[in-house]
Design a protein around this motif. Structure first.
Motif, mmCIF file in Angstrom:
data_model
loop_
_atom_site.group_PDB
_atom_site.id
_atom_site.type_symbol
_atom_site.label_atom_id
_atom_site.label_comp_id
_atom_site.label_asym_id
_atom_site.label_seq_id
_atom_site.Cartn_x
_atom_site.Cartn_y
_atom_site.Cartn_z
ATOM 1 N N MET A 1 -11.871 -12.202 17.656
ATOM 2 C CA MET A 1 -11.012 -11.496 18.580
ATOM 3 C C MET A 1 -11.787 -10.685 19.133
ATOM 4 S SD MET A 1 -9.398 -9.400 15.464
ATOM 5 C CE MET A 1 -7.694 -8.596 16.767
ATOM 6 N N LYS A 2 -11.362 -9.754 20.125
ATOM 7 C CA LYS A 2 -11.781 -8.824 20.918
ATOM 8 C C LYS A 2 -11.398 -7.457 20.412
ATOM 9 C CE LYS A 2 -13.022 -11.628 25.290
ATOM 10 N NZ LYS A 2 -14.664 -11.064 24.800
ATOM 11 N N ILE A 3 -11.981 -6.166 20.353
ATOM 12 C CA ILE A 3 -11.808 -4.942 19.811
ATOM 13 C C ILE A 3 -12.770 -4.407 20.544
ATOM 14 C CG2 ILE A 3 -11.468 -6.132 17.422
ATOM 15 C CD1 ILE A 3 -13.498 -4.281 16.702
ATOM 16 N N LYS A 4 -12.450 -2.462 20.196
ATOM 17 C CA LYS A 4 -13.034 -1.656 20.752
ATOM 18 C C LYS A 4 -13.556 -1.323 19.781
ATOM 19 C CE LYS A 4 -9.921 -0.366 25.671
ATOM 20 N NZ LYS A 4 -9.422 0.707 25.820
ATOM 21 N N ALA A 5 -14.502 -0.146 20.121
ATOM 22 C CA ALA A 5 -15.458 -0.118 19.055
ATOM 23 C C ALA A 5 -16.914 1.022 19.650
ATOM 24 C CB ALA A 5 -16.152 -1.325 18.559
ATOM 25 N N ALA A 6 -16.762 1.503 18.730
ATOM 26 C CA ALA A 6 -17.765 2.927 19.098
ATOM 27 C C ALA A 6 -19.438 2.256 18.624
ATOM 28 C CB ALA A 6 -17.813 4.044 18.425
ATOM 29 N N VAL A 7 -20.284 1.746 19.934
ATOM 30 C CA VAL A 7 -20.959 1.382 19.317
ATOM 31 C C VAL A 7 -22.651 2.063 19.293
ATOM 32 C CG1 VAL A 7 -22.713 -0.895 20.097
ATOM 33 C CG2 VAL A 7 -20.505 -1.345 20.536
ATOM 34 N N THR A 8 -23.002 2.093 18.503
ATOM 35 C CA THR A 8 -24.216 3.008 17.914
ATOM 36 C C THR A 8 -25.446 2.056 18.739
ATOM 37 O OG1 THR A 8 -23.774 4.296 16.351
ATOM 38 C CG2 THR A 8 -26.481 4.632 17.055
ATOM 39 N N PRO A 9 -26.326 2.387 20.536
ATOM 40 C CA PRO A 9 -26.573 1.537 20.784
ATOM 41 C C PRO A 9 -28.447 1.797 20.839
ATOM 42 C CG PRO A 9 -26.321 2.590 22.529
ATOM 43 C CD PRO A 9 -25.751 3.247 21.211
ATOM 44 N N GLY A 10 -28.645 2.994 20.049
ATOM 45 C CA GLY A 10 -30.226 2.920 19.520
ATOM 46 C C GLY A 10 -30.009 4.495 18.939
ATOM 47 N N ALA A 52 -29.559 2.347 9.279
ATOM 48 C CA ALA A 52 -29.381 0.965 9.596
ATOM 49 C C ALA A 52 -29.813 0.467 10.831
ATOM 50 C CB ALA A 52 -27.620 1.485 9.336
ATOM 51 N N PRO A 53 -30.035 -0.663 10.548
ATOM 52 C CA PRO A 53 -30.520 -1.807 11.972
ATOM 53 C C PRO A 53 -29.533 -1.217 13.400
ATOM 54 C CG PRO A 53 -30.389 -2.955 9.686
ATOM 55 C CD PRO A 53 -29.698 -2.387 9.614
ATOM 56 N N LEU A 54 -30.336 -0.911 13.440
ATOM 57 C CA LEU A 54 -29.244 -0.251 15.574
ATOM 58 C C LEU A 54 -29.391 -1.496 15.556
ATOM 59 C CD1 LEU A 54 -29.784 3.317 15.753
ATOM 60 C CD2 LEU A 54 -27.802 1.689 14.680
ATOM 61 N N PRO A 55 -28.995 -1.776 17.706
ATOM 62 C CA PRO A 55 -27.254 -1.489 17.305
ATOM 63 C C PRO A 55 -26.765 -1.793 16.249
ATOM 64 C CG PRO A 55 -27.576 -3.596 19.042
ATOM 65 C CD PRO A 55 -29.080 -3.343 18.409
ATOM 66 N N ALA A 56 -25.397 -0.901 15.878
ATOM 67 C CA ALA A 56 -24.504 -0.917 14.946
ATOM 68 C C ALA A 56 -22.881 -0.101 15.464
ATOM 69 C CB ALA A 56 -25.014 -0.656 13.477
ATOM 70 N N VAL A 57 -22.302 -1.242 14.724
ATOM 71 C CA VAL A 57 -21.065 -0.265 14.665
ATOM 72 C C VAL A 57 -20.515 0.198 13.519
ATOM 73 C CG1 VAL A 57 -18.617 -0.201 15.013
ATOM 74 C CG2 VAL A 57 -19.922 -2.075 16.557
ATOM 75 N N LEU A 58 -20.882 1.658 13.311
ATOM 76 C CA LEU A 58 -20.793 2.597 12.381
ATOM 77 C C LEU A 58 -19.482 2.825 12.404
ATOM 78 C CD1 LEU A 58 -23.865 5.213 13.269
ATOM 79 C CD2 LEU A 58 -24.280 3.203 11.966
ATOM 80 N N GLY A 59 -19.206 3.814 10.409
ATOM 81 C CA GLY A 59 -18.269 4.514 10.406
ATOM 82 C C GLY A 59 -17.965 3.780 8.647
ATOM 83 N N HIS A 60 -17.969 4.747 8.424
ATOM 84 C CA HIS A 60 -17.499 4.122 6.505
ATOM 85 C C HIS A 60 -16.352 4.689 5.612
ATOM 86 C CE1 HIS A 60 -20.081 7.401 5.379
ATOM 87 N NE2 HIS A 60 -19.870 7.269 4.824
ATOM 88 N N GLU A 61 -15.254 5.803 6.396
ATOM 89 C CA GLU A 61 -14.292 6.402 6.083
ATOM 90 C C GLU A 61 -13.098 5.840 6.827
ATOM 91 O OE1 GLU A 61 -16.179 10.522 4.483
ATOM 92 O OE2 GLU A 61 -14.985 10.246 6.677
ATOM 93 N N GLY A 62 -12.804 4.259 6.219
ATOM 94 C CA GLY A 62 -12.098 3.597 7.194
ATOM 95 C C GLY A 62 -10.182 4.058 7.191
ATOM 96 N N SER A 136 -17.538 -0.823 9.093
ATOM 97 C CA SER A 136 -17.436 -0.410 10.354
ATOM 98 C C SER A 136 -16.844 0.029 10.894
ATOM 99 C CB SER A 136 -18.082 -1.398 11.688
ATOM 100 O OG SER A 136 -19.967 -1.505 10.406
ATOM 101 N N SER A 137 -15.992 0.883 10.593
ATOM 102 C CA SER A 137 -14.707 2.111 11.096
ATOM 103 C C SER A 137 -14.749 2.335 12.011
ATOM 104 C CB SER A 137 -14.213 2.437 10.067
ATOM 105 O OG SER A 137 -15.005 3.580 9.473
ATOM 106 N N PHE A 138 -15.504 3.042 12.886
ATOM 107 C CA PHE A 138 -15.484 2.531 14.336
ATOM 108 C C PHE A 138 -14.807 2.177 14.655
ATOM 109 C CE2 PHE A 138 -18.582 6.678 13.472
ATOM 110 C CZ PHE A 138 -17.921 7.190 12.843
ATOM 111 N N GLY A 139 -13.995 1.261 14.910
ATOM 112 C CA GLY A 139 -13.351 0.240 15.636
ATOM 113 C C GLY A 139 -11.821 -0.121 15.506
ATOM 114 N N THR A 140 -10.931 -0.504 16.430
ATOM 115 C CA THR A 140 -9.479 -0.850 16.322
ATOM 116 C C THR A 140 -9.581 -1.762 14.695
ATOM 117 O OG1 THR A 140 -10.113 -2.571 18.046
ATOM 118 C CG2 THR A 140 -9.264 -0.308 18.231
#
Length: 362
Positions: A1-10, A52-62, A136-140
């Motif tokens: 599925m397609k979602i929106k996420a805050a990506v950390t590219p580098g 953590a390896p990047l790129p990533a979707v971070l977030g850990h308090e969802g 990876s809770s920085f996403g919808t």
């Protein structure tokens, strides 16, 4: 599925909100529609120090609502309100004896970039994106193993609950689960940010007689007073060790350092009375300690504590109960931001204010 996420590219780069792909839940996993997520210092470290390896979707308090359950999931169902916490294996000796915060594979599961089957759920243009803390809770939406998911009461504002999964359970759990101060005892909390303030509220719950808050920001110390501190000291204005020893007739019995700053950690030890106990929860760089004079000669104990030594599925509902009873008003710590304000929220988390930023995702 397609979602929106805050990506950390580098490393060190700003978050970019964009469309990514999220695979569906596998066996024993759940799909969670994320309502909100806390912004934590650990996310900042992951971005700026690339732990953590990047790129990533971070977030850990969802915090969110179960949208779909995978095969074998029996404890959770669609529509449940949940808080997501750290990943752990569930079967090593430490997990089985009630200490999943020191799971033997904790680092791999939380910082390795994959789920526990070593595969990715997130991707962008066919290229994998790393997962963080098994969620990876920085996403919808997010995928998580059911053992990392805590069901919570539906009568509490779900948007508020995300930080219970890490930062707030770290501060409160260090007091309630690990050092367990006796009623009427003395405790000093170093650092009056959200973690330290959670520890102060926990110390009040157990009935500590003297609760000392130490920080370098007067605004934080004012909130510490409101939440249960009986005394406060600004470390830039007074000799903290001298003041605490004078106040407590020889030193505090317990201490919690949430700063990770080496000189403050030393103060934490030096201001203990003989046989005192200090818990260090802040990420601390390499430092020198006078083991003989600061620890051994007076029989002191210094310990590290991860995630409040909590079993999230037991402890987080307890914190919700304390909140509902008016004993743990952690809502006074938070400030809400829209999802597209994620970079502003990170700046606010470093500003010195006594706030816990929460992103409203949906």
């Amino acid at each position: 599925m397609k979602i929106k996420a805050a990506v950390t590219p580098g490393q060190g780069q700003d978050f970019i909100i964009e469309e990514v792909e999220l695979a569906g839940p596998k066996a024993n996993e759940v799909l969670v529609k994320i309502v909100s997520t806390g912004v934590c210092h650990t996310d900042a470290v992951a971005r700026d120090a690339a732990i953590a390896p990047l790129p990533a979707v971070l977030g850990h308090e969802g915090a969110g609502i179960i949208e779909e359950v995978g095969e074998g999931v029996t404890r959770l169902e669609k529509g449940d309100h949940v808080v997501l916490s750290f990943a752990h294996c569930g079967h090593c000796d430490n997990c089985l004896t009630g200490h999943p915060t020191v799971c033997e594979t904790f680092n791999d599961l939380n910082f390795g970039g994959t789920h526990d089957d070593y595969t990715h759920r997130l991707s962008k243009d066919g290229q994998p994106l790393s997962t963080f803390f098994g969620q990876s809770s920085f996403g919808t939406y997010a995928i998580s193993h059911e053992r990392n998911v805590v069901k919570v009461d539906k009568d509490v504002d779900l948007a508020l609950l995300g930080p219970l999964g890490c930062g707030i359970q770290t501060g409160a759990g260090t007091v309630l689960n690990k050092i367990k101060p006796e009623f009427g005892s003395t405790i000093a909390i170093y650092g009056a940010g959200p973690v330290g303030l959670s520890a102060i509220m926990a110390a009040k719950i157990v009935g500590c007689k003297t609760i000392i808050a130490v920080d370098v920001h007067d605004s934080r110390l004012e909130l510490a007073n409101e939440l249960g501190a009986t005394h406060t000291f600004n470390g830039t204005k007074v000799d903290v060790v001298k003041e605490i020893k004078q106040l407590t007739n020889g030193g505090s019995k317990y201490a919690v350092d949430t700063t990770g700053v080496p000189p403050v950690v030393r103060q934490c030890l030096q201001a203990l009375r003989p046989l005192g106990v200090a818990a260090v929860v802040g990420v601390t760089p390499e430092m020198t300690i006078d083991v003989h004079n600061d620890i051994m000669a007076e029989g002191k104990t210094m310990m590290g504590v991860i995630e409040g030594d909590s079993v999230p599925n037991v402890f987080i509902p307890q914190l919700v109960d304390y909140y509902k009873a008016g004993q743990f008003p952690f809502d006074k710590l938070v400030k809400f931001y829209d999802f597209d304000q994620i970079n502003e929220a990170f700046l606010a988390s470093k500003s010195g204010e006594a706030i816990k930023p929460i992103l409203r995702i949906q």
